[in-house]
Design a protein around this motif. Sequence first.
Motif, PDB file in Angstrom:
ATOM      1  N   PRO A 524       0.795  -1.228   0.000  1.00 15.75           N
ATOM      2  CA  PRO A 524       0.000   0.000   0.000  1.00 15.75           C
ATOM      3  C   PRO A 524       0.831   1.283   0.000  1.00 15.75           C
ATOM      4  CG  PRO A 524      -0.066  -1.043   2.156  1.00 15.75           C
ATOM      5  CD  PRO A 524       0.615  -2.010   1.226  1.00 15.75           C
ATOM      6  N   ASN A 525       2.060   1.215   0.496  1.00 16.00           N
ATOM      7  CA  ASN A 525       2.850   2.450   0.584  1.00 16.00           C
ATOM      8  C   ASN A 525       3.186   3.026  -0.798  1.00 16.00           C
ATOM      9  OD1 ASN A 525       4.534   0.001   0.617  1.00 16.00           O
ATOM     10  ND2 ASN A 525       6.226   1.443   0.491  1.00 16.00           N
ATOM     11  N   LEU A 526       3.146   2.176  -1.836  1.00 11.87           N
ATOM     12  CA  LEU A 526       3.428   2.673  -3.182  1.00 11.87           C
ATOM     13  C   LEU A 526       2.383   3.696  -3.622  1.00 11.87           C
ATOM     14  CD1 LEU A 526       4.441  -0.613  -5.057  1.00 11.87           C
ATOM     15  CD2 LEU A 526       5.918   1.069  -3.955  1.00 11.87           C
ATOM     16  N   MET A 527       1.180   3.560  -3.101  1.00 16.13           N
ATOM     17  CA  MET A 527       0.103   4.483  -3.484  1.00 16.13           C
ATOM     18  C   MET A 527       0.434   5.902  -3.054  1.00 16.13           C
ATOM     19  SD  MET A 527      -2.733   4.364  -5.121  1.00 16.13           S
ATOM     20  CE  MET A 527      -2.178   5.864  -5.875  1.00 16.13           C
ATOM     21  N   ALA A 528       1.000   6.024  -1.861  1.00 16.94           N
ATOM     22  CA  ALA A 528       1.366   7.346  -1.354  1.00 16.94           C
ATOM     23  C   ALA A 528       2.440   7.975  -2.242  1.00 16.94           C
ATOM     24  CB  ALA A 528       1.868   7.234   0.080  1.00 16.94           C
ATOM     25  N   GLY A 529       3.445   7.208  -2.582  1.00 13.25           N
ATOM     26  CA  GLY A 529       4.536   7.713  -3.408  1.00 13.25           C
ATOM     27  C   GLY A 529       4.039   8.178  -4.776  1.00 13.25           C
ATOM     28  N   TYR A 530       3.162   7.404  -5.364  1.00 14.32           N
ATOM     29  CA  TYR A 530       2.624   7.753  -6.682  1.00 14.32           C
ATOM     30  C   TYR A 530       1.835   9.053  -6.623  1.00 14.32           C
ATOM     31  CZ  TYR A 530      -0.235   7.636 -10.886  1.00 14.32           C
ATOM     32  OH  TYR A 530      -0.858   7.974 -12.056  1.00 14.32           O
ATOM     33  N   ALA A 531       0.946   9.147  -5.648  1.00 17.83           N
ATOM     34  CA  ALA A 531       0.108  10.338  -5.528  1.00 17.83           C
ATOM     35  C   ALA A 531       0.974  11.584  -5.346  1.00 17.83           C
ATOM     36  CB  ALA A 531      -0.850  10.182  -4.345  1.00 17.83           C
ATOM     37  N   PHE A 532       2.023  11.438  -4.579  1.00 21.04           N
ATOM     38  CA  PHE A 532       2.927  12.564  -4.339  1.00 21.04           C
ATOM     39  C   PHE A 532       3.640  12.981  -5.626  1.00 21.04           C
ATOM     40  CE2 PHE A 532       7.311  13.945  -2.971  1.00 21.04           C
ATOM     41  CZ  PHE A 532       6.930  15.211  -2.582  1.00 21.04           C
ATOM     42  N   GLU A 533       4.107  11.997  -6.382  1.00 24.83           N
ATOM     43  CA  GLU A 533       4.800  12.312  -7.632  1.00 24.83           C
ATOM     44  C   GLU A 533       3.860  12.975  -8.637  1.00 24.83           C
ATOM     45  OE1 GLU A 533       6.351   8.486  -8.721  1.00 24.83           O
ATOM     46  OE2 GLU A 533       7.684   8.471  -6.972  1.00 24.83           O
ATOM     47  N   LEU A 534       2.638  12.478  -8.720  1.00 25.31           N
ATOM     48  CA  LEU A 534       1.668  13.070  -9.646  1.00 25.31           C
ATOM     49  C   LEU A 534       1.351  14.507  -9.233  1.00 25.31           C
ATOM     50  CD1 LEU A 534      -0.254  12.911 -12.020  1.00 25.31           C
ATOM     51  CD2 LEU A 534      -1.918  11.737 -10.566  1.00 25.31           C
ATOM     52  N   ALA A 535       1.179  14.738  -7.948  1.00 26.34           N
ATOM     53  CA  ALA A 535       0.891  16.080  -7.449  1.00 26.34           C
ATOM     54  C   ALA A 535       2.061  17.023  -7.736  1.00 26.34           C
ATOM     55  CB  ALA A 535       0.602  16.027  -5.951  1.00 26.34           C
ATOM     56  N   THR A 536       3.281  16.517  -7.588  1.00 26.85           N
ATOM     57  CA  THR A 536       4.472  17.324  -7.871  1.00 26.85           C
ATOM     58  C   THR A 536       4.486  17.748  -9.336  1.00 26.85           C
ATOM     59  OG1 THR A 536       5.729  16.149  -6.178  1.00 26.85           O
ATOM     60  CG2 THR A 536       7.009  17.326  -7.838  1.00 26.85           C
ATOM     61  N   LEU A 537       4.202  16.801 -10.218  1.00 22.05           N
ATOM     62  CA  LEU A 537       4.177  17.114 -11.645  1.00 22.05           C
ATOM     63  C   LEU A 537       3.107  18.157 -11.952  1.00 22.05           C
ATOM     64  CD1 LEU A 537       4.617  13.567 -13.254  1.00 22.05           C
ATOM     65  CD2 LEU A 537       6.315  15.402 -13.127  1.00 22.05           C
ATOM     66  N   LEU A 538       1.970  18.021 -11.299  1.00 22.85           N
ATOM     67  CA  LEU A 538       0.882  18.980 -11.529  1.00 22.85           C
ATOM     68  C   LEU A 538       1.336  20.383 -11.138  1.00 22.85           C
ATOM     69  CD1 LEU A 538      -1.733  20.545  -9.976  1.00 22.85           C
ATOM     70  CD2 LEU A 538      -1.947  19.791 -12.328  1.00 22.85           C
ATOM     71  N   ASN A 539       2.031  20.476 -10.007  1.00 26.26           N
ATOM     72  CA  ASN A 539       2.501  21.787  -9.549  1.00 26.26           C
ATOM     73  C   ASN A 539       3.504  22.398 -10.514  1.00 26.26           C
ATOM     74  OD1 ASN A 539       0.956  22.075  -7.213  1.00 26.26           O
ATOM     75  ND2 ASN A 539       2.378  20.823  -6.021  1.00 26.26           N
ATOM     76  N   GLN A 540       4.324  21.545 -11.117  1.00 22.72           N
ATOM     77  CA  GLN A 540       5.302  22.061 -12.080  1.00 22.72           C
ATOM     78  C   GLN A 540       4.618  22.489 -13.380  1.00 22.72           C
ATOM     79  OE1 GLN A 540       7.816  18.612 -11.989  1.00 22.72           O
ATOM     80  NE2 GLN A 540       9.095  19.415 -10.354  1.00 22.72           N
ATOM     81  N   PHE A 541       3.635  21.716 -13.785  1.00 25.74           N
ATOM     82  CA  PHE A 541       2.830  22.056 -14.954  1.00 25.74           C
ATOM     83  C   PHE A 541       2.126  23.392 -14.719  1.00 25.74           C
ATOM     84  CE2 PHE A 541      -1.665  22.005 -16.318  1.00 25.74           C
ATOM     85  CZ  PHE A 541      -1.524  22.014 -17.700  1.00 25.74           C
ATOM     86  N   TYR A 542       1.607  23.544 -13.529  1.00 22.02           N
ATOM     87  CA  TYR A 542       0.892  24.753 -13.122  1.00 22.02           C
ATOM     88  C   TYR A 542       1.798  25.985 -13.252  1.00 22.02           C
ATOM     89  CZ  TYR A 542      -1.959  27.684  -9.992  1.00 22.02           C
ATOM     90  OH  TYR A 542      -2.723  28.679  -9.447  1.00 22.02           O
ATOM     91  N   ARG A 543       3.046  25.780 -12.927  1.00 18.84           N
ATOM     92  CA  ARG A 543       4.039  26.853 -13.023  1.00 18.84           C
ATOM     93  C   ARG A 543       4.336  27.200 -14.479  1.00 18.84           C
ATOM     94  NH1 ARG A 543       9.317  24.222 -11.710  1.00 18.84           N
ATOM     95  NH2 ARG A 543       9.033  23.570 -13.863  1.00 18.84           N
ATOM     96  N   ASP A 544       4.452  26.181 -15.327  1.00 19.48           N
ATOM     97  CA  ASP A 544       4.904  26.376 -16.704  1.00 19.48           C
ATOM     98  C   ASP A 544       3.801  26.637 -17.732  1.00 19.48           C
ATOM     99  OD1 ASP A 544       7.455  25.964 -15.838  1.00 19.48           O
ATOM    100  OD2 ASP A 544       7.551  23.869 -16.473  1.00 19.48           O
TER     101      ASP A 544
END
Length: 583
Positions: A524-544
């Motif tokens: 189950p811990n992989l779910m947390a890591g994935y969600a975090f990475e996706l959110a990070t990408l969204l924030n970078q997209f939001y910036r660019d």
Amino acid sequence: MEFLPFKEFTEEAGNLIRRALEELKIDAEPILETPPSGIADLALPTYPLIPIARQMKIEDITGLLYKKINELLNKLGRGWIKEVERKGVYLNFQIDQAKLTKKTLEEVLSSGETYGNLSPKKETILLEHTSANPSGPLHIGRARNPIIGDTLVRILRAAGYEVNAQFYVDDVGKQVAILTWATRNLSEESLPPCSRDKPGYRLVRYYQKASQLMLGQERVAEGINELVRSFENVEEKSLAEAKRSYQPVLDGVLESLEKINVGFNSFAHESAMIKSGLTQEVIGKLKQSSFAGHEDSAWYLELKEFGIKGKDTKFYFTRRDGTSLYTTRDIAYHLWKAGQADHLINVLGEDHKLEARQVEIALDLLKVKRKPKTVFYAFVSLAEGRMSTRKGRVVYLDDLIDEAVALAYQEVKKRRGEDLSETQLREIAELVGIGAIRYNIVKVQPEKAIRFKWEEALNFDGDSAPFIQYAHARCRSILKKAGNSVRIGNPNYTLLSHPMETALVKKIARFPELVKTMAENNRPNLMAGYAFELATLLNQFYRDCRVVSSGKFEAPRLELVKAVAQTLKNSLALLGISAPDYM
RNA sequence: GGGCCUGUGGCCUAGUUUGGAUAUGGCGGCAGCCUCCUAAGCUGCAAAUCGGGGGUUCAAAUCCCCCCAGGCCCGCCA
């Protein structure tokens, strides 16, 4: 039809390479790997071919293979493979991004909240988790169990299984006997004040006091043993009395768990394993085993032959007085469970490792084929040492929830106090606080021991639930802002070529595969890591990348944002965390 | 005494099952970014003998052996 683009892409590449090797008369099985981010989508290192084609230089083999693969690619056509590049001793495969983007966004947007779900398996799983002794409120050491368990339940359901989440109530053990004896013999005046107005907190004081008395006074210990024997003899009166003692405690535990979005489908009672005669049946059969022996009338199995090592390799399954033990009843429980579902999964504390092994061996001896897979988790300790209900050295889950929600309220009020109503602030605080608790616990591999620290348990920044919830809220905010802008029938997805856009698409596209991996390996811990990475990408997209009022980009980007929001929401759902539209 | 698990920058952590391209991120620290879709955000910098030592291999955080440290266990408790 399951949407697993990278799996198909990898299979396609594998087949292509195998065929190329075959035609080149090189006898080797390709090993594909995922290269460091940005380089390619898939890579074939050609080092392993050195010993096979000894007469050739590594560069020549790589070159030859490179030529052959491209030749085949042109001859056979391409599915997911866009192109193959040669870089040093690696052959790098690029996925067809345009195709991936179109297929992924269509898939996410048409599936909605079922995106990521795999096709139904027609197989059932009985997943037992938490099963805490109902002797006091849940403390955060134990809280790791329901959070891991419930997350797993959600993941397995997404993976297509029908899952029965079960709580095994230890209603005939010593702990309950202590509590029952205490409520019968102790008076309210003899106890310290109650720390919280809940039955579990009132009753745990009785349990704690009786536990102490039991150690010093023979009379108390005998009274408690007397109760244990009456449970074993299925004396309805004492079983009913026990239930009156522990049920309010259990109800309190379940209430606390409900607050963090953990629920159960069924309860199994240990007493039922005695009542049904199954425990006696187990004892009878185990006595027949060639590994069985007895010391006076206490029966055991000698487990040396099964690889059990240590000071004592005997496993006792009856007491001298003939009564069963916890593990004996657990064997009966598993015997029963074997007939209830296609697969059995348990979530247990690491202190149960030996016990689980004993159950497994006994099930083998009883010729039970369907044995449980167990997820073990290490303990959460305090700086002062291990948590102990008996010693009162604990942090209760209820206190953690209160602290988390209170802190979340402060934070949200600081940020949005001006433009949100009091009700809205409270709602967000609840979602954020609860989310943070679940996330901070589930993100760490279960087998790692945790030293509880308030600042970590209440972390709201960076790798945390609020970070992911915030990314979701950002998406919803963009979509809301775009609101009435003109919708084009068919968005031009080929415009989504910015590095952040393609990175987001790739991440989203991998979600169903992740569900598969997590379900297959109970991680189950992989779910947390994935969600975090996706959110990070969204924030970078939001910036660019500007979305609203970005001309021709607006329509396709809105679709992308919708898909990201959906995937974040679905990820959070598997974590048992709510995805607010604003915060 | 024995068994199982864990050990990655000051702190926390990914990667270990299936060995491969500069070891992943976060917290904290330092330096920056809000006339622009919510700054719970973003960018940069400093910071790592992948517990230690051997070995296998073209290649080791990852596999094997030994050792060290921490957690859990070796109850006629649960």
